[in-house]
Design a protein around this motif. Sequence first.
Motif, mmCIF file in Angstrom:
data_model
loop_
_atom_site.group_PDB
_atom_site.id
_atom_site.type_symbol
_atom_site.label_atom_id
_atom_site.label_comp_id
_atom_site.label_asym_id
_atom_site.label_seq_id
_atom_site.Cartn_x
_atom_site.Cartn_y
_atom_site.Cartn_z
ATOM 1 N N LYS A 182 -13.106 -3.523 7.376
ATOM 2 C CA LYS A 182 -12.697 -2.792 6.436
ATOM 3 C C LYS A 182 -13.103 -1.318 6.191
ATOM 4 C CE LYS A 182 -12.629 -7.063 3.618
ATOM 5 N NZ LYS A 182 -13.366 -7.893 2.618
ATOM 6 N N ARG A 241 2.439 1.352 6.358
ATOM 7 C CA ARG A 241 2.734 0.351 5.398
ATOM 8 C C ARG A 241 1.343 -0.150 4.549
ATOM 9 N NH1 ARG A 241 8.342 -2.470 5.992
ATOM 10 N NH2 ARG A 241 7.208 -3.873 4.636
ATOM 11 N N ASP A 242 1.465 -0.036 3.404
ATOM 12 C CA ASP A 242 0.531 -0.748 2.467
ATOM 13 C C ASP A 242 0.145 -1.929 2.863
ATOM 14 O OD1 ASP A 242 0.546 1.937 1.663
ATOM 15 O OD2 ASP A 242 1.392 1.305 -0.227
ATOM 16 N N PRO A 274 -0.218 -8.243 0.807
ATOM 17 C CA PRO A 274 0.194 -8.992 1.470
ATOM 18 C C PRO A 274 1.015 -8.756 2.621
ATOM 19 C CG PRO A 274 1.456 -9.354 -0.587
ATOM 20 C CD PRO A 274 0.609 -8.080 -0.773
ATOM 21 N N PHE A 318 -3.041 -3.450 3.756
ATOM 22 C CA PHE A 318 -4.062 -4.003 2.652
ATOM 23 C C PHE A 318 -3.393 -5.568 2.197
ATOM 24 C CE2 PHE A 318 -4.708 0.380 2.481
ATOM 25 C CZ PHE A 318 -6.328 0.493 2.501
ATOM 26 N N GLU A 377 -9.939 1.695 5.253
ATOM 27 C CA GLU A 377 -9.637 2.423 3.682
ATOM 28 C C GLU A 377 -10.342 3.784 3.963
ATOM 29 O OE1 GLU A 377 -11.298 0.133 0.494
ATOM 30 O OE2 GLU A 377 -10.540 1.256 -1.035
#
Lengths: 307, 373
Positions: free
Chosen positions: B194, B349-350, B356, B354, B197
Amino acid sequence: MDSNEVMIKIESLTKSFGRIKALDNLNLEIKRGELLGIIGPNGAGKTTAIRMACCILKPDFGDIIINGYSIHYDPIKIKSMIGYLPEEPNLYERFKAKDLLKYFAELYGVPNKDIDGRIDELLELVGMTERRDDRINTFSKGLRQRISVARALIHDPDIIILDEPTMGLDPATANSIRTFIMKMKGKKTMILCTHYMEEADSLCDRVAILNKGRIIDVGTPRYLKSKIHGDVILKVKIQKSVDLVNFQKKIMQFSSVGAVDFVDGEFLISLKHRNEISDIVDLFNNEIISINTKEPTLEDVFINTVR
Amino acid sequence: MMIFFLQLSVLFLMIIIFNSFITNIESDQGISLTPVLNGFASVDVQDQSGLISKYINPSVINVIPSNFSTSLNNIALGKTTGFLYVPGNAAEKIRTGQSIDMIVYLDSSDPKSSVVRDEVNSTAKVISQSYSNSLSASATPQNTTIPTINQVSTGEPLPLQIIKKVMLVILLFLPLLLFGNIIIDSVVGEKERKTAEILIAMPLSQAQIIIGKSMAVALTISLQVFMWLIILLIAGFNINNPLFVFIFIFLTSIPIIGITTVVAAYSKNYKEAGIGLSIVYIGIVGFLIVPVLFYISRKSFLSNISPMTIVMRLFSGESISLPDYALALICILVVSIISYWIAIKLFERDDIIFGPRPGILRLIFDLITFKKF
């Protein structure tokens, strides 16, 4: 520094994840040097909104203008102006504290000659000078959060965005983070996402209440609290057998009463002043189990608004 | 660093295995490299007695009746693999107990010549055995003549042609396939830890992040390939044009890293990336090796689409024409551009980072309709 200058302008921000609408036409302005709190229940869209401000996520519609730059056209410039502290202090585990800060300083383009001094200054600020040579994987969550704060500030950003900075921390560490926020207040433009109402109440210049991707209300903590119709709340716990509707009608007839709610066997009566408290108590006669008064808090505002 | 040296030691161990394999091949009990393929190789034969035509295995070699001058010309043109001369009175000589000399002409640069040599040897043994049995049965044990074959050939020993050309080129390319885990760690690891971010929040574009990570891996690969080449040269392997070999292997690493980055960018976690990578690497290895084998059997221009073919030809000291180089370089360039473009677009791409995460069909649809791509 012109405190009336708009530093961050959120315009019609909309974002969906699959079928879930995380943000729905969000509009907000934040002035330079202001500390804005964003409160809201889980899934309200707080983190999505600040991730967009940091150019981590892209909106489906709308824009955020930061210091004149659009997140669509100038994301690199915007990113270099922001110090972002995410909710989870996830860091590169094998780095030593000072090396991690050096790594991020280089990525942010801090001049080489300034890096060491900046690292010393920040480690001092977060109280971690003694741990500068220790690896991240030896740190507790509190220490990681502190080093994350230092990381977010390594490039001396104009804007600081903090997502739940005190969540899960022990009271002492949480307090040290709050002290740090207070130190920065007025010097930097800050956005603070939090679940702790007292934190927002005591730290923020203004608070925005977010629910289901929309701003429900925004204003100073005092303004928001005043919206629950009074300076004081009278809490009266009564017997279950009383006629609630009848009592509610009678209470509303007092001129000082702004609003009446019945929650968990308790009447919550917002009063504009304290003069009529004794008369209201008399009304309940022998039905009272307990009685007390309290100042309205942001939590009351939050529950009242989000409910 | 530790992974780097572990990989290097694995490669070093392979030299030992490789050497022992060659030793086995060269020994009398050597492993047969003769493939069972109809029409795999052909041999021109001048054999008036019909001895060879009768005993040679047609499922392995096509026997074409010919004469000396025509056959040598055919060998030069690559139309046939070799020419076998059998004396006209061979059958008569064997019957009377005399030895005969057969001569086989082979082009040693053609790896199929090993097949012809093996098959002719084998045929000679069969003939010998056959006549020995018949003479034993007629109680004339003095007539146990074995036909002898004189080979006229140029170049290196024949089985080593295939081993050196194919196995060595595989060894040289191995480091490229050992770095998948590092690429996965640098991309999928950001998602799993993670840290993606804070990485994306840096004043860097997603393209810079992907290119930066890929360059770091490419440089590590180049260092390992360089050390690997030095080790092979010290170990006594004959590698011509080592600098060009190094450059071509390094260039080949770029699209392979790109393809691996695509898998890593799409994967949610290490497990998924590992499975994806295994499948993709089968395709990559196939794409690299099949043209090499094709080149050995057909010497086709299109075989140069694989950089492995070019590297094999480079270290063999073959002269390579400009179009052959161009074909391989264009392939590297095109695959690199496409793979990095997809990897960057995925990383932008988000929903990929992150969630779905969309399905592959959805991504293909978005790609076709230019939506979010």
